[in-house]
Enzyme design. Structure first.
Site, PDB file in Angstrom:
ATOM      1  N   ASP A 150       0.848  -1.191   0.000  1.00  0.00           N
ATOM      2  CA  ASP A 150       0.000   0.000   0.000  1.00  0.00           C
ATOM      3  C   ASP A 150       0.885   1.242   0.000  1.00  0.00           C
ATOM      4  O   ASP A 150       2.081   1.170   0.296  1.00  0.00           O
ATOM      5  CB  ASP A 150      -0.898   0.027   1.250  1.00  0.00           C
ATOM      6  N   GLU A 151       0.286   2.348  -0.351  1.00  0.00           N
ATOM      7  CA  GLU A 151       0.912   3.661  -0.206  1.00  0.00           C
ATOM      8  C   GLU A 151       2.369   3.716  -0.673  1.00  0.00           C
ATOM      9  O   GLU A 151       3.225   4.244   0.028  1.00  0.00           O
ATOM     10  CB  GLU A 151       0.790   4.134   1.249  1.00  0.00           C
ATOM     11  N   ALA A 152       2.640   3.163  -1.820  1.00  0.00           N
ATOM     12  CA  ALA A 152       3.960   3.342  -2.428  1.00  0.00           C
ATOM     13  C   ALA A 152       3.902   4.687  -3.143  1.00  0.00           C
ATOM     14  O   ALA A 152       3.287   4.812  -4.193  1.00  0.00           O
ATOM     15  CB  ALA A 152       4.253   2.204  -3.395  1.00  0.00           C
TER      16      ALA A 152
END
Ligand SMILES: *[C@@H]1O[C@H](CO)[C@@H](O)[C@H](O)[C@H]1NC(C)=O
Ligand SMILES: *[C@@H]1O[C@H](CO)[C@@H](O)[C@H](O)[C@H]1NC(C)=O
Ligand SMILES: *[C@@H]1O[C@H](CO)[C@@H](O)[C@H](O)[C@H]1NC(C)=O
Length: 491
Positions: free
Chosen positions: A190-192
């Site tokens: 997530d949230e790269a």
């Protein structure tokens, strides 16, 4: 005669009223759910989500093993099926990647004890390791800093450098070695935040004539494939936000649907709000994937430095997931296998601590009562207080406040008491105190925090983490500005 007809009329009237009352009062589903809970009926067959997995985020205030074992007991009693353990730097990584473990990490023996305790309590352990974004704990080490997409924000690993892939594979292999019986793993993703900003990715995209979407998805598919085919995990979960706007065609092309089970996460109070999840997300997932999970939160989603637990806030989030399932009945019935109830310790590796685990246990239990039995909010609180043997069994009418949760018996209840009562009072006095009155003297605040530190260190946290709590809370206390809200209220 006159009197008789008057009586008859009155009788008729009362019968009519009774009828109206009976007919218009909805069948109280809640009461029967509460009865099901009290009757000890196993909710697994009737609840909305077949699988309930509780998430344990070790990137901040990691509990001692003894505390975890007590915690598992509690989860098992509340019909939880598994724990998703996000090890972060608490795992005893060794060899080439030894540096990424923090000084005070779990030993291999600790891991064995954790897994064994989980097994005893019928909880499946699902390890979580990040493999794309949120690799701050890896990238902050000088040896690996060069693998960051962005040199300032050390969040995303450069997926076009083979050394990055190597590290992730080693992490998965080492996790596998200590989890020989786990059938499922979560690869995060997530949230790269910084995909394809680095020269290595830009060159690769040109060379292979692919776009950013292909690049991202190819990576997740590659790690998913490795976790399945090389490390032998039957199921590989990944958060959905790196591909939740991608078309069905792009997703199919990458084959991630062959290797991973997406987890749709969202922690705001109402996840059904228009536009919160991307348009058409559930149709796309329904069409492309065999199944998926959702993820709610019981702590760590209410402000990055939140110290106090807001039970209703997290319950709303759970409720909205049940509503969401109603809105997507087909997908829910055919493809949703379960829910991860997450409990975040920090927003990211470099951030402050959010609510501590012991402070959020009543919140978790309320959420579990809701998910297990669909109790009303009032009944879920009542059930929580009864299950945790809180002193105040006589549920105050309509008052659902954390201040009424007192004298409970659960692991870390003393810490709940100190933070939610003593400490909150001191903080509230500092916020709401009259400006012409001295705020609570520092000495009183420090006394409470010392007490807290002692309780935390005694059986819950390692000393260094108890120290962090002490320092952060004192710092935030000093930053509070005394405001006179009372004059605003009276005006
Ligand atoms: C794996 O399962 C086997 C068989 O149930 C058991 O004997 C063994 O202790 C388990 N290993 C671990 C590390 O939990
Ligand atoms: C707790 O959450 C509810 C619902 O989101 C909110 O209305 C309330 O103001 C919160 N309470 C505190 C003390 O922040
Ligand atoms: C912290 O806890 C450990 C283990 O319970 C204990 O040995 C140690 O004395 C404690 N330290 C402090 C400062 O309380």
């Amino acid at each position: 005669m006159h009197k008789m007809s008057k009586l008859c009329f009155l009788a008729l009237l009362s019968v009519t009223f009774m009828l109206i009352f009976v007919l218009t009062t909805p069948y109280s589903n809640d009461r029967s759910s509460y009865a099901a809970y009290e009757g000890g009926i196993d909710p697994r067959k009737t609840r909305q989500f077949k699988n309930i997995i509780v998430h344990l985020d070790l990137k901040g205030a990691p509990p001692r093993v003894e505390y975890l074992i007590e915690f598992f007991k509690l989860l098992s009693k509340h019909h939880v099926d598994g724990i998703l353990i996000e090890y972060e730097d608490m795992f005893p990584y060794s060899g080439d990647i030894e540096e990424i473990r923090r000084d005070l990490h779990y030993s291999e023996n600790d891991i064995r004890r954790i897994i064994q305790a989980a097994e005893v309590h019928n909880l499946e352990v699902i390890p979580l390791i990040q493999s794309f974004g949120h690799l701050e704990f890896v990238l902050k080490k000088s040896k690996f800093m060069g693998l960051s997409e962005d040199l300032i924000d050390l969040n995303t690993i450069c997926i076009s450098d083979s050394k990055s892939i190597d590290i992730v594979k080693q992490m998965i292999e080492q996790i596998r070695r200590l989890h020989p019986n786990s059938t499922r793993i979560h690869i995060g993703a997530d949230e790269a935040y910084h995909v394809a900003e680095d020269q290595r990715c830009i060159e690769r995209m040109e060379k292979e004539s692919i776009g950013k979407s292909d690049l991202k998805l190819e990576h997740i598919a590659k790690i998913g494939k490795f976790a399945r085919e090389n490390a032998g995990f039957e199921t590989v979960f990944a958060w959905n936000d790196m591909f939740d706007k991608e078309s069905e065609e792009t997703i199919r092309k990458s084959k991630i649907n062959k290797f991973i089970v997406p987890v749709v996460w969202g922690y705001r109070t109402d996840v059904t709000e228009n536009g919160y999840f991307p348009d058409g997300l559930f149709e796309r997932i329904f069409n492309v994937f065999d199944r998926f999970y959702v993820a709610s939160a019981f702590k760590g989603a209410d402000g990055a430095r939140q110290q106090f637990s807001n039970i209703s806030r997290y319950l709303e989030n759970q409720k909205s997931y049940v509503n969401l399932m109603d809105l997507h009945k087909n997908a829910a019935a055919q493809k949703v296998d379960g829910i991860f109830v997450t409990g975040w310790s920090r927003f990211n590796h470099f951030n402050a601590l959010c609510e501590l685990l012991p402070v959020a246990i009543p919140s978790l239990i309320v959420d579990l009562f809701y998910l297990n039995y669909q109790l009303t909010e009032k009944d879920a609180w009542r059930a929580m207080k009864s299950s945790l043997e809180c002193e105040n069994r006589r549920h105050l009418r309509g008052i659902l406040a954390e201040s009424t949760v007192h004298g409970c018996k659960f692991p870390g209840a003393d810490v709940f008491e100190i933070i939610m009562h003593d400490w909150k009072r001191a903080v509230d006095r500092r916020i709401f105190g009259k400006p012409d009155q001295q705020p609570s003297p520092d000495s009183e605040a420090i006394e409470i925090l010392k007490n807290l530190k002692k309780s935390l260190n005694q059986s819950i946290l390692y000393k260094t983490d108890a120290d962090e709590v002490f320092n952060q809370y004192l710092h935030d206390y000093h930053s509070l500005i005394a405001q006179n809200t009372r004059t605003e209220i009276t005006n």
